[in-house]
Design an enzyme around this catalytic site. Structure first.
Site, PDB file in Angstrom:
ATOM      1  CE1 TYR A 197      -3.127  -2.904   0.112  1.00 35.87           C
ATOM      2  CE2 TYR A 197      -4.216  -1.783   1.917  1.00 35.87           C
ATOM      3  CZ  TYR A 197      -4.194  -2.794   0.984  1.00 35.87           C
ATOM      4  OH  TYR A 197      -5.235  -3.699   0.911  1.00 35.87           O
ATOM      5  CG  ASP A 219      -0.480 -19.797  -2.400  1.00 36.30           C
ATOM      6  OD1 ASP A 219       0.289 -19.652  -1.439  1.00 36.30           O
ATOM      7  OD2 ASP A 219      -0.093 -20.255  -3.494  1.00 36.30           O
TER       8      ASP A 219
END
Length: 351
Positions: free
Chosen positions: A136, A219
């Protein structure tokens, strides 16, 4: 003792859940011997649509003297999400060095998980999300926009200092909880920033021999939050991965309406900001059926950050009592028909 709290109700259901929560916090003050003085800031997308900015130029100067900030939600279907995020939340997080985003996930007694076989207390973990850099970070840009050769570059930024301080906070939390920390990265594919992250975790781990460290790629971690959520205690993750994993955590524990969040400056140099994980929910605006408990629990985190630990525990106990009571009012996300304010008033009564 009187605490000076800034509120930013923001957009959508934000005003409703903040308005419902403030009486609960004031009731906690009455019960535990302090007062709350509230200053409301009417900033958000309506202001952006009228004046071209989510908040005024001196917004940070207005917020800086406050003891804490309570935010409702930010977002509007007519304004791009990157505008709302970069126009309000990210400047506050970064300017006030709120580098710890702490997001607990609990499956409460009386709440049904969408996962088979899980009961109250079976899911209980907390995510420590790095909150001021990582994916970010505002590093990149657009060139040749609107043409066929339009190009966008978006770079993640990881500093040793930024990684070490969030990792250390997570290890400290794990040593005070069940002694298990899960380090979530994607260092097989991102061989620079996230390998640095893994290196720092290994270094800090030597200072916490009582904490067992598990390493997962994001994941696999996403899969395991559905497959074996009971195995998690403390998760430490980057800005983006922490954001995604906490949404999964909120859903497997019953509702986004139960997920609190704290953006913390641990040194206390600046005010910390507390907000529910859920968004502005434009589809239910004005109906007063939003679940206020995520905001109430965020308020409990606010009280804890102010040092009012007994009051924070009291608010959490009231929420826990309500959720365990089959006759208590519930909003539609939990299968009930009660209003936002009916649920909040019931929590206040239980205090």
């Amino acid at each position: 003792m009187t605490y000076d709290i800034a509120t930013i109700p923001g957009d959508g259901i934000g005003r409703t859940v903040v308005d419902a929560t403030l009486p609960v916090l004031r009731a906690a003050g009455d019960a535990y011997g302090f007062e709350i003085d509230v200053t409301e800031h009417d900033w958000g997308t309506e202001r952006y649509r009228e004046r071209g900015a989510m908040m005024p130029d001196d917004a940070l100067e207005q917020l800086a003297p406050r003891d804490a900030i309570l935010l409702g939600a930010v977002g509007h279907p007519d304004v791009p999400d990157h505008v709302t995020l970069h126009g309000l939340l990210l400047p506050i997080r970064k300017s006030f060095n709120q580098y710890v985003c702490k997001r607990p996930t609990v499956l409460y007694e009386g709440v049904e998980s969408p996962l088979r076989g899980y009961e109250g207390g079976d899911i209980d973990f907390v995510v420590y999300r790095e909150n001021t850099e990582g994916e970010y970070a505002d590093v990149g840009g657009r060139e040749h926009e609107g043409f066929d050769n339009d190009v966008a570059i978006q770079s993640a930024l990881f500093t040793r200092e930024g990684v070490e301080r969030i990792v250390r906070q997570a290890f400290q939390a794990a040593s005070e909880r069940r002694g298990h920390l899960t380090n979530v990265t994607k260092s097989n594919a991102q061989a620079y920033g996230m390998v640095l992250w893994d290196d720092v975790v290994e270094e800090v781990a030597t200072e916490f021999p009582d904490v067992t460290v598990e390493r997962l790629l994001v994941d696999a971690a996403s899969m395991d939050l559905v497959r074996r959520p009971e195995a998690f205690d403390v998760i430490v993750a980057s800005n983006l991965f922490g954001d995604i994993l906490t949404d999964i955590g909120a859903v497997v524990s019953g509702s986004m309406g139960l997920a609190p969040s704290a953006n913390i400056n641990p040194e206390g140099e600046y005010p910390s900001l507390f907000e529910p994980v859920h968004g502005s929910a434009p589809d239910i605006v004005g109906r007063e059926i939003a679940n206020p408990l995520a905001t109430v629990l965020s308020g409990a985190m606010l009280l804890e950050d102010l040092g009012e630990t007994a009051a924070a525990a009291g608010v959490r106990d009231a929420v826990r009592s309500q959720l365990a009571d089959p006759d208590a009012p519930r909003t539609p996300d939990l299968g009930g028909e009660a209003s936002t304010f009916a649920v909040a008033r019931d929590v206040e009564r239980r205090l």
